[in-house]
Scaffold this motif. Structure first.
Motif, short mmCIF file in Angstrom:
data_model
loop_
_atom_site.label_atom_id
_atom_site.label_comp_id
_atom_site.label_asym_id
_atom_site.label_seq_id
_atom_site.Cartn_x
_atom_site.Cartn_y
_atom_site.Cartn_z
N SER A 151 43.22 38.71 31.48
CA SER A 151 43.42 37.44 32.15
C SER A 151 42.15 36.60 32.03
CB SER A 151 43.74 37.69 33.62
OG SER A 151 43.70 36.48 34.34
N ARG A 152 42.32 35.29 32.01
CA ARG A 152 41.16 34.40 31.97
C ARG A 152 40.32 34.53 33.24
NH1 ARG A 152 38.69 31.87 28.32
NH2 ARG A 152 38.45 30.01 29.53
N TRP A 153 40.95 34.94 34.36
CA TRP A 153 40.23 35.10 35.61
C TRP A 153 39.27 36.27 35.54
CZ3 TRP A 153 40.25 31.43 39.12
CH2 TRP A 153 41.31 30.54 39.13
N ALA B 147 33.73 33.98 31.14
CA ALA B 147 33.86 32.84 32.04
C ALA B 147 32.66 32.74 32.98
CB ALA B 147 35.15 32.97 32.84
N ARG B 148 31.92 33.84 33.17
CA ARG B 148 30.75 33.82 34.05
C ARG B 148 29.52 33.24 33.36
NH1 ARG B 148 31.12 39.87 35.89
NH2 ARG B 148 32.77 39.92 34.38
#
Length: 78
Positions: free
Chosen positions: A51-53, A58-59
């Protein structure tokens, strides 16, 4: 004719050259690319989708670019 010869002559080819006259090196390159693409598709469904989450990328933050208007661009997604 033996059974091996009849199956070799009646079997459909996996690749067929429609236009042009490629040499052996070009045919070998095309065969390697097609074989790699076919093996990549077979292993892709087995791999779990992330998942993109939960993606660690993303961090990571995009580098800051100082200059005129940088404060406006700092709030925009990169």
């Amino acid at each position: 004719m033996s059974d091996e010869q009849t199956t070799e002559t009646t079997a459909r080819p996996l690749l067929r050259v429609v236009r042009g006259n490629p040499d052996d090196a070009e045919l070998a390159a095309v065969t390697a690319v097609v074989a790699a693409a076919a093996s990549g598709e077979a292993s892709a469904p087995d791999a779990p989708r992330r998942s993109r989450w939960s993606d660690p990328a993303a961090r990571l933050r995009t580098p800051l670019r100082p200059g005129p208007g940088a404060w406006r661009a700092s709030a925009l997604p990169g």
